[in-house]
Design a protein around this motif. Structure first.
Motif, PDB file in Angstrom:
ATOM      1  N   SER A   1       0.857  -1.176   0.000  1.00 13.56           N
ATOM      2  CA  SER A   1       0.000   0.000   0.000  1.00 13.56           C
ATOM      3  C   SER A   1       0.899   1.233   0.000  1.00 13.56           C
ATOM      4  O   SER A   1       1.769   1.379   0.853  1.00 13.56           O
ATOM      5  CB  SER A   1      -0.872  -0.053   1.255  1.00 13.56           C
ATOM      6  OG  SER A   1      -1.519   1.159   1.432  1.00 13.56           O
ATOM      7  N   LEU A   2       0.722   2.085  -1.001  1.00 12.26           N
ATOM      8  CA  LEU A   2       1.579   3.273  -1.154  1.00 12.26           C
ATOM      9  C   LEU A   2       0.728   4.468  -1.492  1.00 12.26           C
ATOM     10  O   LEU A   2      -0.270   4.343  -2.204  1.00 12.26           O
ATOM     11  CB  LEU A   2       2.515   3.094  -2.356  1.00 12.26           C
ATOM     12  CG  LEU A   2       3.762   2.257  -2.260  1.00 12.26           C
ATOM     13  CD1 LEU A   2       4.492   2.336  -3.598  1.00 12.26           C
ATOM     14  CD2 LEU A   2       4.661   2.746  -1.148  1.00 12.26           C
ATOM     15  N   MET A   3       1.131   5.637  -1.045  1.00  6.60           N
ATOM     16  CA  MET A   3       0.452   6.849  -1.475  1.00  6.60           C
ATOM     17  C   MET A   3       0.898   7.186  -2.907  1.00  6.60           C
ATOM     18  O   MET A   3       2.047   6.951  -3.261  1.00  6.60           O
ATOM     19  CB  MET A   3       0.808   8.007  -0.536  1.00  6.60           C
ATOM     20  CG  MET A   3       0.084   7.939   0.789  1.00  6.60           C
ATOM     21  SD  MET A   3      -1.713   7.994   0.530  1.00  6.60           S
ATOM     22  CE  MET A   3      -2.267   7.810   2.221  1.00  6.60           C
ATOM     23  N   PRO A   4      -0.005   7.777  -3.700  1.00  5.58           N
ATOM     24  CA  PRO A   4       0.390   8.150  -5.073  1.00  5.58           C
ATOM     25  C   PRO A   4       1.565   9.123  -5.097  1.00  5.58           C
ATOM     26  O   PRO A   4       2.283   9.210  -6.084  1.00  5.58           O
ATOM     27  CB  PRO A   4      -0.872   8.816  -5.642  1.00  5.58           C
ATOM     28  CG  PRO A   4      -1.994   8.288  -4.814  1.00  5.58           C
ATOM     29  CD  PRO A   4      -1.431   8.035  -3.445  1.00  5.58           C
ATOM     30  N   SER A   5       1.764   9.827  -4.000  1.00  3.05           N
ATOM     31  CA  SER A   5       2.879  10.778  -3.968  1.00  3.05           C
ATOM     32  C   SER A   5       4.186  10.131  -3.509  1.00  3.05           C
ATOM     33  O   SER A   5       5.196  10.817  -3.375  1.00  3.05           O
ATOM     34  CB  SER A   5       2.525  11.939  -3.025  1.00  3.05           C
ATOM     35  OG  SER A   5       2.103  11.420  -1.771  1.00  3.05           O
ATOM     36  N   ALA A   6       4.191   8.823  -3.287  1.00  3.57           N
ATOM     37  CA  ALA A   6       5.401   8.156  -2.774  1.00  3.57           C
ATOM     38  C   ALA A   6       6.614   8.460  -3.651  1.00  3.57           C
ATOM     39  O   ALA A   6       6.542   8.382  -4.886  1.00  3.57           O
ATOM     40  CB  ALA A   6       5.171   6.653  -2.688  1.00  3.57           C
ATOM     41  N   SER A   7       7.708   8.787  -3.002  1.00  3.43           N
ATOM     42  CA  SER A   7       8.936   9.217  -3.689  1.00  3.43           C
ATOM     43  C   SER A   7       9.371   8.260  -4.800  1.00  3.43           C
ATOM     44  O   SER A   7       9.734   8.679  -5.904  1.00  3.43           O
ATOM     45  CB  SER A   7      10.051   9.374  -2.657  1.00  3.43           C
ATOM     46  OG  SER A   7      11.303   9.461  -3.277  1.00  3.43           O
ATOM     47  N   CYS A   8       9.304   6.951  -4.543  1.00  2.00           N
ATOM     48  CA  CYS A   8       9.813   5.988  -5.537  1.00  2.00           C
ATOM     49  C   CYS A   8       9.034   6.059  -6.841  1.00  2.00           C
ATOM     50  O   CYS A   8       9.571   5.729  -7.899  1.00  2.00           O
ATOM     51  CB  CYS A   8       9.786   4.573  -4.981  1.00  2.00           C
ATOM     52  SG  CYS A   8       8.126   3.971  -4.608  1.00  2.00           S
ATOM     53  N   LEU A   9       7.776   6.475  -6.779  1.00  4.55           N
ATOM     54  CA  LEU A   9       6.953   6.517  -7.989  1.00  4.55           C
ATOM     55  C   LEU A   9       7.284   7.718  -8.863  1.00  4.55           C
ATOM     56  O   LEU A   9       6.905   7.771 -10.021  1.00  4.55           O
ATOM     57  CB  LEU A   9       5.469   6.544  -7.614  1.00  4.55           C
ATOM     58  CG  LEU A   9       4.974   5.355  -6.776  1.00  4.55           C
ATOM     59  CD1 LEU A   9       3.510   5.530  -6.418  1.00  4.55           C
ATOM     60  CD2 LEU A   9       5.182   4.054  -7.532  1.00  4.55           C
ATOM     61  N   HIS A  10       8.022   8.666  -8.308  1.00  4.23           N
ATOM     62  CA  HIS A  10       8.312   9.897  -9.051  1.00  4.23           C
ATOM     63  C   HIS A  10       9.788  10.060  -9.369  1.00  4.23           C
ATOM     64  O   HIS A  10      10.142  10.544 -10.426  1.00  4.23           O
ATOM     65  CB  HIS A  10       7.819  11.114  -8.254  1.00  4.23           C
ATOM     66  CG  HIS A  10       6.366  11.005  -7.933  1.00  4.23           C
ATOM     67  ND1 HIS A  10       5.398  11.465  -8.773  1.00  4.23           N
ATOM     68  CD2 HIS A  10       5.725  10.411  -6.900  1.00  4.23           C
ATOM     69  CE1 HIS A  10       4.202  11.179  -8.271  1.00  4.23           C
ATOM     70  NE2 HIS A  10       4.378  10.539  -7.127  1.00  4.23           N
ATOM     71  N   TYR A  11      10.640   9.654  -8.421  1.00  8.29           N
ATOM     72  CA  TYR A  11      12.057   9.985  -8.553  1.00  8.29           C
ATOM     73  C   TYR A  11      12.975   8.769  -8.596  1.00  8.29           C
ATOM     74  O   TYR A  11      14.176   8.888  -8.354  1.00  8.29           O
ATOM     75  CB  TYR A  11      12.452  10.950  -7.418  1.00  8.29           C
ATOM     76  CG  TYR A  11      11.479  12.107  -7.330  1.00  8.29           C
ATOM     77  CD1 TYR A  11      11.246  12.898  -8.455  1.00  8.29           C
ATOM     78  CD2 TYR A  11      10.759  12.360  -6.179  1.00  8.29           C
ATOM     79  CE1 TYR A  11      10.321  13.936  -8.418  1.00  8.29           C
ATOM     80  CE2 TYR A  11       9.839  13.400  -6.127  1.00  8.29           C
ATOM     81  CZ  TYR A  11       9.612  14.185  -7.252  1.00  8.29           C
ATOM     82  OH  TYR A  11       8.703  15.193  -7.212  1.00  8.29           O
ATOM     83  N   ALA A  12      12.388   7.608  -8.858  1.00 10.41           N
ATOM     84  CA  ALA A  12      13.193   6.400  -9.030  1.00 10.41           C
ATOM     85  C   ALA A  12      14.085   6.119  -7.817  1.00 10.41           C
ATOM     86  O   ALA A  12      15.209   5.648  -7.960  1.00 10.41           O
ATOM     87  CB  ALA A  12      14.025   6.477 -10.313  1.00 10.41           C
ATOM     88  N   THR A  13      13.562   6.425  -6.629  1.00  8.92           N
ATOM     89  CA  THR A  13      14.301   6.091  -5.412  1.00  8.92           C
ATOM     90  C   THR A  13      14.045   4.607  -5.117  1.00  8.92           C
ATOM     91  O   THR A  13      13.277   4.264  -4.223  1.00  8.92           O
ATOM     92  CB  THR A  13      13.843   6.988  -4.250  1.00  8.92           C
ATOM     93  OG1 THR A  13      12.414   7.127  -4.323  1.00  8.92           O
ATOM     94  CG2 THR A  13      14.481   8.350  -4.324  1.00  8.92           C
ATOM     95  N   GLU A  14      14.672   3.778  -5.897  1.00  3.42           N
ATOM     96  CA  GLU A  14      14.459   2.325  -5.819  1.00  3.42           C
ATOM     97  C   GLU A  14      15.746   1.604  -6.166  1.00  3.42           C
ATOM     98  O   GLU A  14      16.471   2.016  -7.072  1.00  3.42           O
ATOM     99  CB  GLU A  14      13.374   1.912  -6.817  1.00  3.42           C
ATOM    100  CG  GLU A  14      12.917   0.473  -6.685  1.00  3.42           C
ATOM    101  CD  GLU A  14      13.602  -0.520  -7.611  1.00  3.42           C
ATOM    102  OE1 GLU A  14      13.183  -1.691  -7.625  1.00  3.42           O
ATOM    103  OE2 GLU A  14      14.585  -0.151  -8.310  1.00  3.42           O
ATOM    104  N   CYS A  15      16.042   0.560  -5.412  1.00  4.66           N
ATOM    105  CA  CYS A  15      17.166  -0.301  -5.786  1.00  4.66           C
ATOM    106  C   CYS A  15      16.785  -1.747  -5.480  1.00  4.66           C
ATOM    107  O   CYS A  15      15.817  -2.002  -4.761  1.00  4.66           O
ATOM    108  CB  CYS A  15      18.434   0.095  -5.053  1.00  4.66           C
ATOM    109  SG  CYS A  15      18.379  -0.190  -3.286  1.00  4.66           S
ATOM    110  N   PHE A  16      17.532  -2.672  -6.053  1.00  4.39           N
ATOM    111  CA  PHE A  16      17.147  -4.073  -5.896  1.00  4.39           C
ATOM    112  C   PHE A  16      18.357  -4.982  -6.015  1.00  4.39           C
ATOM    113  O   PHE A  16      19.451  -4.549  -6.367  1.00  4.39           O
ATOM    114  CB  PHE A  16      16.069  -4.441  -6.929  1.00  4.39           C
ATOM    115  CG  PHE A  16      16.524  -4.361  -8.363  1.00  4.39           C
ATOM    116  CD1 PHE A  16      16.963  -5.492  -9.012  1.00  4.39           C
ATOM    117  CD2 PHE A  16      16.511  -3.155  -9.060  1.00  4.39           C
ATOM    118  CE1 PHE A  16      17.384  -5.442 -10.337  1.00  4.39           C
ATOM    119  CE2 PHE A  16      16.935  -3.085 -10.380  1.00  4.39           C
ATOM    120  CZ  PHE A  16      17.373  -4.240 -11.020  1.00  4.39           C
TER     121      PHE A  16
END
Ligand SMILES: *Cc1c(COP(=O)(O)O)cnc(C)c1O
Length: 448
Positions: free
Chosen positions: A121-136
Motif C-alpha cells: 500500500s503506497l500513497m500516489p505521492s510516494a517518492s519511488c513513484l516519481h524519482y526512481a528512489t528504488e534499488c534491488f
C-alpha cells in the motif's frame, strides 16, 4: 524463529573490494542512527544543518532477530507450478510469503515482518513513484543435487544492495541482517516451491528497497520500505543457437562516468527498454551496450560480457571483460566468480588438467573494433554473457553498424570450451556438486 544455518562469510569474501572498503564506508555514512544520514555523494537537495547532535540516542538498526511472522493459512497456499507449466515462463508467479521492513529518519528500522505475499500500500505521492528512489538485488535459491537449498555468495549481494541504496539516498543497514532475512524467507517457502525430489531447480530472489515518503518534494527520502520476494523464473541460459546481441547505436548509452551504472538501481533499467524492445523486434536477444565514440564494450543487457580471443601480437589466448574502475558497469557476482575461477584454474599451465589452454585474464576497457578485427582475422574464440538471471550464456552473433559478427560456438555448436567450463564449475558449486569451492561460496539454508 528456528535457528538458521548461516555459514559465516569466508576470508575471501571479507577481503573482496565489493565488501569491505565500500561497505564500511557506506555503513558509517548511512547508518540510520545518523539523522539524516550523510550521502556518499553530496547532492544539491541535501539539507544542511539539520543533523541531530550526536548525543541523541541511536535509532534502531535493521534487526532480523525481531522478525514477526504471520504465516499463510495452509488452505490458502498457492498451487506450486509443475515443471512443464507454461505459467513458469510468465515471470508473474511469486511464492506464498514476503518479508518487509520499514524505515524512517525519526524511528530508524522497525521490526521486520514475514507475511503472506500480497500487494503493497503506497500513497500516489510516494517518492519511488516519481524519482526512481528504488534499488534491488537479483539472487537465486538453488535446490542442490545433495538435497540442500543454497544461496551463491549472498554476502556480496547484500553488500551490493547497501552500495546501491546509499547511492540513491536510501538508508543504510547491516548487510548481514538482510542476509538473515533472505535466508528466513528461503527457509519458509523453499521446501514447498523447490521440492527435494526436483534437484537442479531454482527460485529467483528479489530484495528491493523503495522510498515511501508521501511527499512530492525533490529531496532525500525520510521513509523507506525494504521488501524481499521469491519468484519463479525460467532458465535463460540455453537460448537456442546462442545469444544474439545488437550493439547499441551512438544515440543511446546505458551508463556514463559519474552516473550510477555500477549500482543496481531501477533508474538504470526503465530507460534501456526501448532499445531492448527494438532489439527483440529485430530478432536479437539483448542489446550490447557500448560507450563513447570508440565503442567501448560494457554490458550485454543486464549481464556482464566476456570475450575470449587470441591476442594479435603474442598469439596468446585472453579472457577479456571490461573493468570496474570507470563505474559504468555493474560489479556482477557471476562476473567476479568467472574471473576468480579463471585466475585459479586457467591462468597457468595447470589448466591443461581441464583440457583447456591457459588464459591471460584482462579486466580493461576494450572496443567493438577490437572484436570485429579479431573476428576478421579468425582470432575470436568465444564470447558469453554472465549474470544471475542469464547465468553463463554463450553469444553467437553481434550486429554492429549493420554488419554481423559471427562468434564461434565451439566444436559442438552449442557453446565454446571456456564457456562450458565456467558454466559447469559454477553449476557444480551452486547445486552442491563441488565441495572445493562450494563450501566457501555456497550458503546452505536451514530447513524449517
Ligand atoms: C544484475 C546485473 C548484472 C549481473 O550481476 P550478477 O551479480 O552476476 O547477477 C550485470 N549487469 C547489470 C546491469 C545487472 O543489473
Amino acid at each position: 524463529m528456528a535457528p538458521m544455518a548461516v555459514t559465516p562469510p569466508t576470508e575471501v569474501e571479507k577481503t573482496s573490494d565489493l565488501t569491505l572498503n565500500g561497505i564500511q564506508a557506506a555503513l558509517k555514512k548511512a547508518a540510520p542512527s545518523q539523522n539524516p544520514p550523510t550521502t556518499l555523494t553530496p547532492s544539491l537537495t541535501q539539507p544542511t544543518g539539520t543533523t541531530k547532535p550526536s548525543s541523541s540516542p541511536p535509532l534502531p538498526e535493521l534487526d532480523a532477530s525481531l522478525l514477526q511472522c504471520t504465516y499463510a493459512d495452509p488452505s490458502q497456499l498457492k498451487p506450486v507450478l509443475a515443471l512443464d507449466d507454461p505459467e513458469r515462463q510468465t515471470q508473474r508467479v511469486s511464492t506464498d510469503h514476503m518479508i518487509q521492513a520499514a524505515w524512517s529518519t525519526t524511528k530508524g528500522w522497525s521490526a521486520p515482518t514475514l507475511t503472506p505475499y500480497g500487494p503493497l500500500s503506497l500513497m500516489p505521492s510516494a517518492s519511488c513513484l516519481h524519482y526512481a528512489t528504488e534499488c534491488f538485488e537479483g539472487m537465486k535459491l538453488y535446490r542442490g543435487f545433495d538435497g540442500k537449498l543454497r544461496l551463491f555468495r549472498p554476502t556480496l549481494n547484500c553488500n551490493r544492495m547497501l552500495m546501491s541504496s546509499t547511492r540513491i539516498a536510501l538508508p543504510g543497514f547491516p548487510p548481514a541482517e538482510l542476509l538473515k532475512l533472505i535466508l528466513k524467507l528461503c527457509a519458509t517457502d523453499g521446501n514447498r516451491w523447490l521440492p527435494p525430489h526436483q534437484p537442479g531447480q531454482f527460485l529467483y530472489i528479489r530484495p528491493t528497497m523503495i522510498a515511501t515518503d508521501a511527499a512530492i518534494g525533490v529531496q532525500r527520502p525520510s521513509e523507506a520500505l525494504l521488501f524481499i520476494i521469491l519468484t519463479v523464473l525460467p532458465p535463460m541460459d540455453s537460448v537456442p543457437g546462442g545469444v544474439k546481441l545488437l550493439a547499441s547505436e551512438d544515440d543511446m548509452c546505458r551508463a556514463w562516468p559519474g552516473g550510477f551504472g555500477y549500482a543496481k538501481v531501477g533508474a538504470n533499467y526503465g530507460p534501456s527498454l526501448v532499445a531492448q524492445g527494438e532489439a527483440r523486434a529485430r530478432g536479437f536477444d539483448q542489446i550490447l551496450w557500448l560507450f563513447g565514440p570508440e565503442g567501448v564494450v560494457t554490458e550485454a543487457g543486464a549481464s556482464n560480457f566476456f570475450v575470449v580471443w587470441k591476442e594479435k601480437e603474442t598469439g596468446k589466448l585472453q579472457l577479456v571483460t571490461n573493468s570496474l574502475d570507470r563505474q559504468i558497469i555493474l560489479d556482477g557476482i557471476t562476473r567476479r566468480s568467472v574471473l576468480d575461477l579463471a585466475r585459479e584454474r586457467l591462468a597457468s599451465t595447470s589448466s591443461s588438467s581441464f583440457n583447456l589452454e591457459p588464459l591471460e585474464i584482462q579486466e580493461r576497457p576494450f572496443t567493438m573494433s577490437e572484436i570485429a578485427l579479431a573476428a576478421e582475422e579468425n582470432r575470436l574464440v568465444e564470447a558469453f554473457a554472465s549474470g544471475t538471471a542469464w547465468f553463463v550464456a554463450p553469444v553467437s552473433k553481434i550486429q554492429w553498424k549493420g554488419k554481423d559478427i559471427e562468434v564461434p560456438m565451439g566444436e559442438d555448436g552449442v557453446m565454446g570450451g571456456y564457456t562450458k567450463a565456467f558454466k559447469g564449475w559454477l553449476r557444480g558449486i551452486m547445486y552442491g556438486e563441488e565441495s572445493e569451492r562450494g563450501n566457501e561460496w555456497g550458503v546452505v539454508v536451514g530447513d524449517e
